[in-house]
Design an enzyme around this catalytic site. Structure first.
Site, PDB file in Angstrom:
ATOM      1  N   HIS A   1       0.791  -1.231   0.000  1.00  0.00           N
ATOM      2  CA  HIS A   1       0.000   0.000   0.000  1.00  0.00           C
ATOM      3  C   HIS A   1       0.827   1.287   0.000  1.00  0.00           C
ATOM      4  CE1 HIS A   1       0.858   0.078   4.341  1.00  0.00           C
ATOM      5  NE2 HIS A   1       0.584   1.367   4.277  1.00  0.00           N
TER       6      HIS A   1
HETATM    7  C1  UD1 Z   1      -1.842   6.199   5.260  1.00  0.00           C
HETATM    8  C2  UD1 Z   1      -0.549   6.702   5.867  1.00  0.00           C
HETATM    9  C3  UD1 Z   1       0.478   5.582   5.842  1.00  0.00           C
HETATM   10  C4  UD1 Z   1      -0.062   4.330   6.516  1.00  0.00           C
HETATM   11  C5  UD1 Z   1      -1.394   3.946   5.922  1.00  0.00           C
HETATM   12  C6  UD1 Z   1      -1.999   2.818   6.721  1.00  0.00           C
HETATM   13  C7  UD1 Z   1      -0.097   9.089   5.513  1.00  0.00           C
HETATM   14  C8  UD1 Z   1       0.708  10.072   4.745  1.00  0.00           C
HETATM   15  N1  UD1 Z   1      -0.008   7.809   5.095  1.00  0.00           N
HETATM   16  O1  UD1 Z   1      -1.594   5.876   3.914  1.00  0.00           O
HETATM   17  O2  UD1 Z   1       1.636   6.001   6.536  1.00  0.00           O
HETATM   18  O3  UD1 Z   1       0.856   3.286   6.314  1.00  0.00           O
HETATM   19  O4  UD1 Z   1      -2.298   5.070   5.990  1.00  0.00           O
HETATM   20  O5  UD1 Z   1      -2.927   2.098   6.006  1.00  0.00           O
HETATM   21  O6  UD1 Z   1      -0.759   9.447   6.448  1.00  0.00           O
HETATM   22  N2  UD1 Z   1      -8.990   5.383   0.848  1.00  0.00           N
HETATM   23  C9  UD1 Z   1     -10.245   4.869   0.756  1.00  0.00           C
HETATM   24  N3  UD1 Z   1     -10.905   4.580   1.915  1.00  0.00           N
HETATM   25  C10 UD1 Z   1     -10.365   4.777   3.132  1.00  0.00           C
HETATM   26  C11 UD1 Z   1      -9.101   5.320   3.218  1.00  0.00           C
HETATM   27  C12 UD1 Z   1      -8.410   5.603   2.065  1.00  0.00           C
HETATM   28  O7  UD1 Z   1     -10.784   4.675  -0.330  1.00  0.00           O
HETATM   29  O8  UD1 Z   1     -11.028   4.482   4.152  1.00  0.00           O
HETATM   30  C13 UD1 Z   1      -8.249   5.650  -0.406  1.00  0.00           C
HETATM   31  C14 UD1 Z   1      -8.469   7.062  -0.949  1.00  0.00           C
HETATM   32  O9  UD1 Z   1      -8.454   6.987  -2.343  1.00  0.00           O
HETATM   33  C15 UD1 Z   1      -7.219   7.773  -0.497  1.00  0.00           C
HETATM   34  C16 UD1 Z   1      -6.184   6.683  -0.531  1.00  0.00           C
HETATM   35  O10 UD1 Z   1      -6.865   5.498  -0.157  1.00  0.00           O
HETATM   36  O11 UD1 Z   1      -6.896   8.876  -1.300  1.00  0.00           O
HETATM   37  C17 UD1 Z   1      -5.000   6.915   0.381  1.00  0.00           C
HETATM   38  O12 UD1 Z   1      -5.441   7.138   1.726  1.00  0.00           O
HETATM   39  P1  UD1 Z   1      -4.531   8.024   2.724  1.00  0.00           P
HETATM   40  O13 UD1 Z   1      -5.104   7.957   4.079  1.00  0.00           O
HETATM   41  O14 UD1 Z   1      -4.293   9.373   2.142  1.00  0.00           O
HETATM   42  O15 UD1 Z   1      -3.143   7.312   2.680  1.00  0.00           O
HETATM   43  P2  UD1 Z   1      -2.779   5.777   2.869  1.00  0.00           P
HETATM   44  O16 UD1 Z   1      -2.155   5.305   1.611  1.00  0.00           O
HETATM   45  O17 UD1 Z   1      -3.928   5.029   3.417  1.00  0.00           O
HETATM   46  N1  UDP Z   2      -4.031  -4.833   8.885  1.00  0.00           N
HETATM   47  C1  UDP Z   2      -5.320  -5.308   8.962  1.00  0.00           C
HETATM   48  N2  UDP Z   2      -5.947  -5.666   7.793  1.00  0.00           N
HETATM   49  C2  UDP Z   2      -5.330  -5.586   6.581  1.00  0.00           C
HETATM   50  C3  UDP Z   2      -4.003  -5.099   6.526  1.00  0.00           C
HETATM   51  C4  UDP Z   2      -3.389  -4.718   7.694  1.00  0.00           C
HETATM   52  O1  UDP Z   2      -5.893  -5.407  10.037  1.00  0.00           O
HETATM   53  O2  UDP Z   2      -5.953  -5.930   5.569  1.00  0.00           O
HETATM   54  C5  UDP Z   2      -3.360  -4.447  10.120  1.00  0.00           C
HETATM   55  C6  UDP Z   2      -2.054  -5.148  10.367  1.00  0.00           C
HETATM   56  O3  UDP Z   2      -2.266  -6.388  11.003  1.00  0.00           O
HETATM   57  C7  UDP Z   2      -1.310  -4.139  11.216  1.00  0.00           C
HETATM   58  C8  UDP Z   2      -1.793  -2.825  10.685  1.00  0.00           C
HETATM   59  O4  UDP Z   2      -3.024  -3.076  10.025  1.00  0.00           O
HETATM   60  O5  UDP Z   2      -1.689  -4.239  12.579  1.00  0.00           O
HETATM   61  C9  UDP Z   2      -0.797  -2.281   9.707  1.00  0.00           C
HETATM   62  O6  UDP Z   2      -1.378  -1.221   9.018  1.00  0.00           O
HETATM   63  P1  UDP Z   2      -0.978  -0.818   7.538  1.00  0.00           P
HETATM   64  O7  UDP Z   2      -0.309  -1.932   6.847  1.00  0.00           O
HETATM   65  O8  UDP Z   2      -2.201  -0.258   6.908  1.00  0.00           O
HETATM   66  O9  UDP Z   2      -0.003   0.434   7.760  1.00  0.00           O
HETATM   67  P2  UDP Z   2       1.497   0.621   8.272  1.00  0.00           P
HETATM   68  O10 UDP Z   2       1.739  -0.260   9.424  1.00  0.00           O
HETATM   69  O11 UDP Z   2       2.384   0.336   7.110  1.00  0.00           O
HETATM   70  O12 UDP Z   2       1.538   2.061   8.611  1.00  0.00           O
END
Ligand code: UD1
Ligand code: UDP
Length: 384
Positions: free
Chosen positions: A222
């Site tokens: 991701h």
């Molecule tokens: C964010 C964090 C990242 C973390 C990740 C965990 C920042 C800069 N990044 O990245 O460090 O590892 O969360 O998962 O804060 N979207 C949906 N539904 C949701 C949420 C997101 O559709 O509920 C889609 C939207 O298109 C959005 C994109 O995902 O633009 C990215 O979401 P965003 O929260 O901006 O960043 P993540 O890639 O999730």
């Molecule tokens: N996780 C989850 N479901 C998923 C993917 C991740 O519950 O489909 C959990 C995972 O077990 C961990 C946390 O989400 O506890 C990690 O989050 P993510 O990978 O979104 O972000 P990061 O840790 O890289 O910031």
């Protein structure tokens, strides 16, 4: 007896909601009456399977405040969060603001609180990838340098802070200009241990996919650098299809919404049909935490660019191929349980092959004893 510490906890992204479960458990248990926690959800993640599922599964109290900021550019999203958090901090009185990790929600909480002179407690302080192209690196550095308590999960994190001028020996009252650095262990380890049995009892995902222990690789992707750059996304998916074919190994991919969009828009049509034609490559919606633990505990191999998932692989003794050029969790690579493969198909194939042949070396308990949350609560109360 002192009045309870009034704590505002800011959460927003999936991993922060999960991490919050550990402190909320401590606040409801051994620290009841001594800490009063208010939960503010920025709304950074909002799909039910990216947010609500964790409240339902992990016993986290309903958020008291939901800013509902949703998605947007870094600037727009972070600005909306800062504004909303600032309003709450002016509306009600808080003794401290608790922040997790390195997301835009973390940065917003740090900026809003520090500028109102409300002490910040940063959980997962001191982590560094030494790669400022990652938005998370900017967020974590800014948050650390605005914090009053820096709760480090590892010794490496303490050393990183020391290199930036923090004094880990400071035992005096914590202050933003004389912050206290504490190695407390990892709240994610707390949670993985706490929920492991429940996950084993409740999760039915594996049988529903026709899979059993050691019978598949778990894959999550991701990071924006992997999903949004077509060459990297295609290289990773190509490597995954090759891994499946070479080892006749089923793959389970719980797909983050960001990745789902990028797969739809950026994937080469040949790779898209390769994915469609292989019934044992399971692309599933984002998993709940209990399903995720079940997936991690039973996997033969984990392939991921997630910070949390690479660590949970370690907690459960599973080998891990990291789809990044570097990691802030350097201990995993140093112990030989994880290898860095970036988005390079050759390194992904070689790393996976070695682990499928030899398994993972032993994974010692480097992330504490499962009581990080209690230690954090104790520290927060120490100066009162
Ligand atoms: C964010 C964090 C990242 C973390 C990740 C965990 C920042 C800069 N990044 O990245 O460090 O590892 O969360 O998962 O804060 N979207 C949906 N539904 C949701 C949420 C997101 O559709 O509920 C889609 C939207 O298109 C959005 C994109 O995902 O633009 C990215 O979401 P965003 O929260 O901006 O960043 P993540 O890639 O999730
Ligand atoms: N996780 C989850 N479901 C998923 C993917 C991740 O519950 O489909 C959990 C995972 O077990 C961990 C946390 O989400 O506890 C990690 O989050 P993510 O990978 O979104 O972000 P990061 O840790 O890289 O910031």
């Amino acid at each position: 007896m002192n009045a309870p510490l009034r704590l505002l906890t800011v959460i927003g992204a999936r991993p922060q909601i999960i991490k919050a479960a550990a402190i909320s458990r401590a606040v409801a248990g051994p620290f009841a009456g001594r800490i009063h926690e208010t939960l503010l959800h920025t709304g950074q993640h909002y799909d039910a399977n990216m947010s609500q599922v964790f409240f339902d599964e992990l016993g986290i109290p309903r958020a008291d405040i939901d800013l509902g900021v949703g998605s947007g550019s870094h600037g727009a999203q972070t600005a909306r969060m800062i504004e909303g958090i600032e309003q709450e901090l002016k509306r009600n009185t808080y003794d401290a603001v608790l922040l997790y990790g390195d997301t835009n929600s973390t940065l917003a909480g740090a900026v809003a609180a520090a500028k109102l002179h409300i002490p910040v407690a940063h959980v997962e302080a001191g982590l560094r990838s030494f790669n400022k192209a990652m938005p998370e690196e900017i967020n974590r550095i800014a948050c650390d340098h605005s914090s009053t308590w820096l709760f480090c999960p590892t010794d490496t994190a303490v050393h990183n802070l020391q290199r930036e001028g923090f004094d880990p020996s400071n035992a005096g009252p914590a202050h933003i200009d004389r912050p206290r650095v504490v190695q407390c262990g990892d709240v994610m380890y707390d949670n993985s241990m706490h929920f492991a049995d429940l996950a084993a009892a409740r999760s039915v995902l594996l049988p529903s996919l026709g899979l059993g222990p050691e019978g598949y690789a778990l894959v999550t992707v991701h990071r924006d650098h992997n999903t949004d750059v077509p060459e990297r996304l295609n290289a990773i998916v190509g490597a995954l299809v090759a891994l499946h074919d070479a080892h006749d190994l089923p793959l389970v991919l719980p797909v983050h919404p960001r990745t789902r969009k990028c797969l739809d828009q950026l994937l080469d049509p040949v790779l898209a049909s390769a994915l469609r034609e292989r019934p044992r490559i399971h692309l599933i919606p984002p998993a709940g935490f209990l399903d995720m633990i079940a997936l991690e505990r039973n996997a033969r191999l984990v392939v991921t660019d997630s910070g949390g998932v690479q660590k949970e692989a370690f907690f459960f003794g599973k080998p891990c191929v990291i789809l990044r050029p570097g990691t802030e969790w350097v201990e995993l690579v140093a112990h030989g349980q994880a290898v860095l493969a970036d988005a390079d198909p050759v390194r992904i194939a070689e790393g996976a092959e070695a682990f499928l042949t030899n398994g993972a070396p032993p994974c010692p308990p480097l992330f504490g004893d499962g009581h990080a949350a209690e230690r954090i609560c104790t520290e927060l109360l120490r100066d009162r």
